[in-house]
Design a protein around this motif. Structure first.
Motif, PDB file in Angstrom:
ATOM      1  N   ALA A 281      -1.112   4.002   7.727  1.00 38.21           N
ATOM      2  CA  ALA A 281      -0.356   3.540   6.570  1.00 38.21           C
ATOM      3  C   ALA A 281      -1.089   3.720   5.560  1.00 38.21           C
ATOM      4  O   ALA A 281      -0.853   4.172   4.443  1.00 38.21           O
ATOM      5  N   VAL A 282      -2.484   3.342   5.803  1.00 36.58           N
ATOM      6  CA  VAL A 282      -3.364   3.587   4.467  1.00 36.58           C
ATOM      7  C   VAL A 282      -3.589   4.935   4.205  1.00 36.58           C
ATOM      8  O   VAL A 282      -3.530   5.109   2.989  1.00 36.58           O
ATOM      9  N   LEU A 283      -3.820   5.630   5.140  1.00 38.46           N
ATOM     10  CA  LEU A 283      -4.133   7.058   4.850  1.00 38.46           C
ATOM     11  C   LEU A 283      -2.743   8.056   4.142  1.00 38.46           C
ATOM     12  O   LEU A 283      -3.100   8.846   3.208  1.00 38.46           O
ATOM     13  N   ASP A 284      -1.707   7.126   4.385  1.00 39.51           N
ATOM     14  CA  ASP A 284      -0.363   7.752   4.012  1.00 39.51           C
ATOM     15  C   ASP A 284      -0.356   7.553   2.529  1.00 39.51           C
ATOM     16  O   ASP A 284       0.079   8.615   1.763  1.00 39.51           O
ATOM     17  N   VAL A 285      -0.824   6.341   1.987  1.00 42.70           N
ATOM     18  CA  VAL A 285      -0.760   6.021   0.769  1.00 42.70           C
ATOM     19  C   VAL A 285      -1.804   6.893  -0.020  1.00 42.70           C
ATOM     20  O   VAL A 285      -1.579   7.552  -1.258  1.00 42.70           O
ATOM     21  N   LEU A 286      -3.103   7.303   0.767  1.00 41.08           N
ATOM     22  CA  LEU A 286      -3.986   8.006  -0.341  1.00 41.08           C
ATOM     23  C   LEU A 286      -3.483   9.447  -0.243  1.00 41.08           C
ATOM     24  O   LEU A 286      -4.135  10.343  -1.153  1.00 41.08           O
TER      25      LEU A 286
ATOM     26  N   PRO B 201       0.028  10.084  -5.209  1.00 35.58           N
ATOM     27  CA  PRO B 201      -0.500   9.980  -6.621  1.00 35.58           C
ATOM     28  C   PRO B 201      -0.544   8.067  -6.670  1.00 35.58           C
ATOM     29  O   PRO B 201      -1.013   7.747  -7.939  1.00 35.58           O
ATOM     30  N   ASN B 202       0.247   7.567  -5.965  1.00 32.53           N
ATOM     31  CA  ASN B 202       0.662   5.987  -6.287  1.00 32.53           C
ATOM     32  C   ASN B 202      -0.067   5.267  -5.626  1.00 32.53           C
ATOM     33  O   ASN B 202       0.121   4.521  -4.564  1.00 32.53           O
ATOM     34  N   LEU B 203      -1.636   4.994  -6.117  1.00 28.92           N
ATOM     35  CA  LEU B 203      -2.457   4.083  -5.480  1.00 28.92           C
ATOM     36  C   LEU B 203      -2.449   2.420  -5.738  1.00 28.92           C
ATOM     37  O   LEU B 203      -2.907   1.569  -5.335  1.00 28.92           O
TER      38      LEU B 203
ATOM     39  N   SER C 189      -3.631  -3.483  -4.797  1.00 29.14           N
ATOM     40  CA  SER C 189      -3.140  -1.943  -4.936  1.00 29.14           C
ATOM     41  C   SER C 189      -2.316  -1.669  -3.850  1.00 29.14           C
ATOM     42  O   SER C 189      -1.860  -2.195  -2.887  1.00 29.14           O
ATOM     43  N   ASP C 190      -1.692  -0.407  -3.823  1.00 29.81           N
ATOM     44  CA  ASP C 190      -0.704   0.084  -2.941  1.00 29.81           C
ATOM     45  C   ASP C 190      -1.333   0.269  -1.473  1.00 29.81           C
ATOM     46  O   ASP C 190      -0.853   0.360  -0.443  1.00 29.81           O
TER      47      ASP C 190
END
Ligand SMILES: *Cc1c(COP(=O)(O)O)cnc(C)c1O
Length: 380
Positions: A18-23, A26-28, A236-237
Motif C-alpha cells: 500500500a505504501v509502495l503504491d502511493v510512492l 504524484p500525490n504524496l 501524508s498519503d
C-alpha cells in the motif's frame, strides 16, 4: 541473548504494498488516500466524520481549539495518563483540573469528578469540558460522564488514543463525546508511523478541524488564502495508505491482542502479590498494553528494581505512567506535589507494563512470567 521488546508493530505485505503504491503516484500528500482513510475510519468507529492528523497530540489540540477553550478556562481530566492528554489544554493556556482515578479501572473517578465540578462551579464560570482518557484501552463510564456533562453544560473530548475498537455497552468509544481522538504511533494497536484521527458527528467542528490542520484553509480557499490561524497537522498519503491497510486488518489485530491478554491472564493468575487488569461487565477492552500492579506491600523502589531485573533479562517493560501532576513542569507551573492525587500515585508507583504485541509467542510469555516470578520471590 533473549530480547523481547515492550511493543512491536504488526506490518504485513498488505501495508508494504500500500505504501509502495502511493510512492508510484504524484500525490504524496493531500491525495486520495487521506479521504479514503477518513471515510473508512468514520465508518469503522460509527461517526459521521473523521479528520486525519499527524499525531494524537495534534488531534487533541485541535479539539480544544474547536471547542473554543481558551485562557483560564477549566477542563476536567485525569493525572493518570500520557502527558499529551493534559498538555493539549495547556497549549491554549487553559487549566487542566485533575481528578483522581478509580483504583480498580484506573479511569477518572466519577464520584470525585462530580464533587470537583461542583466545587469549581461554585467559584467560577470558566468550566468548559471534560477530557476523559480510556486508559490502557479500557472504556470510561460513558453513561455517567455524559450525564455529568449534560447536567453541568460541559462538552466531552474523549481521549481514545489507547482504545481503538474498545466498546462501552454496544458502542465504540469515540462515539460518546462531542469529539474524540485516536492515535497511531507504532506502539498503538494500529499504526501509521506517526498519526492521529479526530472523529465527530458535528459538521461545524469537522470543517473547522479540517481547516486548522491545513494552515487555516477552508474548502474552496486557494493555497495562499488562510481563513483562520492554522497549523500544519496534515497526515501524508503515505501514512494514510499504511493506516488504510492496518484498518483493513483491525479485527484480526484486535483478536490477536485479545489472545495475548488471555494467555497472560491464565499464566499470571497463579502468581501472588500482583494485581491483574480488572474484569468488568458492559465493557470491551481493546488491549493497548498489559499492565500489572504490585500489591501494596511493595514500594516504588521494589518496583523499580523489578523493572531493572526484567530489563537485564532482555524483557522490555515500563512504569506506565508517571503521574502528570508530578512531571517537572507541572509541579513548577502549578505547584502540584506528592500527595495531591493519592490513588494515581499509589497505582503509578506499582505498575509494570509487560511486553505486549500481536505476535508475542506463548514461549516468550512463559519466559516473561518465569522471570517475573523469580524476581518477585527474591523481593518478598
Ligand atoms: C498515545 C497517546 C496520545 C497521543 O500520542 P501521539 O504520540 O501524539 O500520537 C494521547 N493520549 C494518550 C493517552 C496516549 O496514549
Amino acid at each position: 541473548m533473549i530480547k523481547i521488546p515492550l511493543s512491536s508493530p504488526d506490518i504485513t505485505d498488505l501495508e508494504k504494498n500500500a505504501v509502495l503504491d502511493v510512492l508510484d503516484t504524484p500525490n504524496l500528500s493531500l491525495g486520495p488516500k487521506i479521504n479514503e482513510f477518513e471515510e473508512k475510519f468514520a465508518t469503522y468507529i460509527g461517526t459521521r466524520y473523521a479528520i486525519a492528523v499527524n499525531s494524537g497530540t495534534s488531534g487533541l489540540h485541535l479539539c480544544v481549539r474547536a471547542l473554543n477553550i481558551k485562557d483560564g478556562d477549566e477542563v476536567f481530566t485525569t493525572p493518570f495518563s500520557f502527558v499529551a492528554s493534559a498538555n493539549c489544554i495547556l497549549f491554549e493556556r487553559a487549566k487542566p483540573v485533575f481528578v483522581d482515578i478509580d483504583e480498580n479501572t484506573l479511569n477518572i473517578d466519577i464520584n470525585k469528578l462530580a464533587s470537583v465540578i461542583e466545587q469549581s462551579k461554585s467559584h467560577n464560570q470558566r468550566t468548559k469540558a471534560i477530557l476523559p482518557v480510556h486508559v490502557f484501552g479500557r472504556p470510561c463510564e460513558m453513561t455517567e460522564l455524559n450525564k455529568l456533562a449534560q447536567d453541568n453544560n460541559l462538552e466531552i473530548i474523549e481521549d481514545a488514543c489507547e482504545a481503538i475498537g474498545a466498546k462501552y455497552k454496544t458502542k465504540n468509544v469515540g462515539t460518546f463525546g462531542k469529539c474524540a481522538v485516536f492515535a497511531f504511533y507504532p506502539n498503538k494497536q494500529m499504526t501509521t508511523g506517526e498519526g492521529g484521527m479526530i472523529v465527530t458527528d458535528d459538521e461545524n467542528l469537522y470543517k473547522f478541524c479540517r481547516a486548522l490542520r491545513n494552515q487555516g484553509r477552508t474548502e474552496g480557499n486557494n493555497w495562499l488564502q488562510h481563513e483562520y490561524l492554522g497549523y500544519n497537522y496534515r497526515l501524508s498519503d503515505i501514512n494514510c495508505a499504511l493506516g488504510i491497510a492496518q484498518l483493513q486488518r483491525i479485527k484480526d489485530i484486535l483478536n490477536k491482542r485479545q489472545q495475548v491478554a488471555n494467555l497472560y491472564k491464565s499464566k499470571l493468575s497463579k502468581i501472588e502479590n500482583i494485581i491483574l487488569p480488572a474484569e468488568e461487565d458492559n465493557k470491551l477492552i481493546s488491549w493497548f498494553v498489559y499492565v500489572i500492579r504490585l500489591t501494596e506491600n511493595f514500594s516504588m523502589e521494589d518496583r523499580d528494581s523489578i523493572l531493572e531485573y526484567l530489563r537485564a533479562a532482555g524483557i522490555g517493560c515500563n512504569n506506565y505512567f508517571t503521574p502528570i501532576h508530578l512531571q517537572p513542569f507541572y509541579q513548577k507551573q502549578f505547584g502540584f506535589k506528592k500527595g495531591d492525587f493519592p490513588i494515581t500515585e499509589k497505582v503509578s508507583e506499582r505498575t509494570i507494563a509487560l511486553p505486549f504485541y500481536n505476535d508475542l509467542t506463548e514461549e516468550e510469555i512463559d519466559y516473561i512470567v518465569n522471570a517475573l516470578k523469580k524476581t518477585l520471590d527474591t523481593q518478598v
